[in-house]
Enzyme design. Sequence first.
Site, PDB file in Angstrom:
ATOM      1  N   ASP A  87       3.522  -1.013  -0.239  1.00  0.00           N
ATOM      2  CA  ASP A  87       2.410   0.029  -0.884  1.00  0.00           C
ATOM      3  C   ASP A  87       2.986   1.137  -0.845  1.00  0.00           C
ATOM      4  O   ASP A  87       2.742   2.210  -0.514  1.00  0.00           O
ATOM      5  CB  ASP A  87       1.564  -0.013   0.025  1.00  0.00           C
ATOM      6  CG  ASP A  87       0.079   0.744  -0.532  1.00  0.00           C
ATOM      7  OD1 ASP A  87      -0.206   0.836  -1.744  1.00  0.00           O
ATOM      8  OD2 ASP A  87      -0.754   1.281   0.304  1.00  0.00           O
ATOM      9  N   LYS A  89       3.903   4.409  -2.856  1.00  0.00           N
ATOM     10  CA  LYS A  89       3.239   5.433  -3.673  1.00  0.00           C
ATOM     11  C   LYS A  89       3.420   7.046  -3.107  1.00  0.00           C
ATOM     12  O   LYS A  89       3.627   7.158  -1.773  1.00  0.00           O
ATOM     13  CB  LYS A  89       1.750   5.007  -3.635  1.00  0.00           C
ATOM     14  CG  LYS A  89       1.017   4.930  -2.673  1.00  0.00           C
ATOM     15  CD  LYS A  89      -0.293   4.648  -3.010  1.00  0.00           C
ATOM     16  CE  LYS A  89      -1.187   4.607  -1.880  1.00  0.00           C
ATOM     17  NZ  LYS A  89      -2.844   3.995  -2.178  1.00  0.00           N
ATOM     18  N   ASN A  92       1.956   7.786   0.158  1.00  0.00           N
ATOM     19  CA  ASN A  92       2.550   7.459   1.418  1.00  0.00           C
ATOM     20  C   ASN A  92       3.675   8.076   1.840  1.00  0.00           C
ATOM     21  O   ASN A  92       4.486   7.523   2.644  1.00  0.00           O
ATOM     22  CB  ASN A  92       2.403   5.981   1.307  1.00  0.00           C
ATOM     23  CG  ASN A  92       1.066   5.164   1.363  1.00  0.00           C
ATOM     24  OD1 ASN A  92       0.159   5.667   1.770  1.00  0.00           O
ATOM     25  ND2 ASN A  92       1.023   3.734   0.957  1.00  0.00           N
TER      26      ASN A  92
END
Length: 396
Positions: A87, A89, A92
């Site tokens: 995840d 991105k 984050n």
Amino acid sequence: QQQQQHMNDELKVLRMVNHPFMISLLYAFQNQASLFLVLEFMQGGDLYITMQARPEKHFTEPETKFITAELSLALCHLHRLDIAFRDLKPENVLFDLEGHVRLTDFGLAKEGVTDSDRQTVCGTPIYMSPEAVRGMNQGPSTTHPMANDWWAFGTLIYEMVFGKAPYSARSFDNLMKKITQDELSFPAGHSFSADGVDIVTRLLEKTEADRLGAEDSPEVQRHPWFAGVDFDAMLRKEIPPVFVPEQHDDPLKHFPDKLTTEVVEKADFQSPAKAQLARSPSREEFPLFDYRRSRDDLAEPEPEPEATAAQPAPASTGMAPVWPPEAIRFMPKGEQEELKQLIKDALRVHGADSPAMDAEKDRLERQFCIELGQLDDVIAAVQQQQQSMRPLTPAG
């Protein structure tokens, strides 16, 4: 059941990792109604907010190179532990006030991915790889589980430099079609370097087996775009960041009001009616939510060489070993003693150097959420105690 598994998996990964460019878990606990994770506070905000606050909506190439070089160290560390992040991105990626990054949000991270050819399709759509998109229709399968992280890494570099993602569309279906079918293109008249174009092109290779980093994650760091980056010095934070967040007296200045003014409702534990509406978490379902990280665990690790020659064991000092070893002081005392007894039993049955012992070490590593190198330290302490035939001396 699935959410329960995600929570336990996230906490397990957070307990395993200790890296200067990944967020640190400080505490985990639970009460009658809720589970709690206490993490480091990164006052510099996140990458997405920082990028959107700029008039040009993007970073310079030197800024992008430094930030993604630190991120590559975090990703390579996860991949060495056989963990796919899944995840990556801008939301984050957090900054401390010096400008160093922290990778955060391990809710979709998955451990032990190389032993499975089937991977759950997950992640933020705009950063999904072609194989992840195809998996939505054909069933999730992959021969290169870390390649998805490097696709997202290439998407991130593109977005940081140009202020937009390489593939975008108004509808979800059109976005998925572009990711799997459209050729990669760069804005006309751009000033991105030739090496920069090349690394993004190789990271956004649609065939996962041919993607940069798919077979060997450190291959990304060896690309010419990162030439001149001393990754060992970077890991020790000896290289000043190119981007440094603005300093403010208000510690929440780099976060939007909608986050800092959000009201968190407290559960009413006195209301029997409310208590019946939601089932409380049990310690049997969430056994890992009892954690306190020691200060020593927050120390920055030394660089990890690609190959390290075996070192001779230190000469005996005649003193009994200290228990518990530093590697497991974060564990509750009961877990420490359980691990010690399991190691003693395994050594007695399998011996120190055998394939069966290697398999047992792998099982213990996963069961107790510690890295293999740390487990070796614990085994050495147990062996030293057995050889000295003395009781273990309490620490402190």
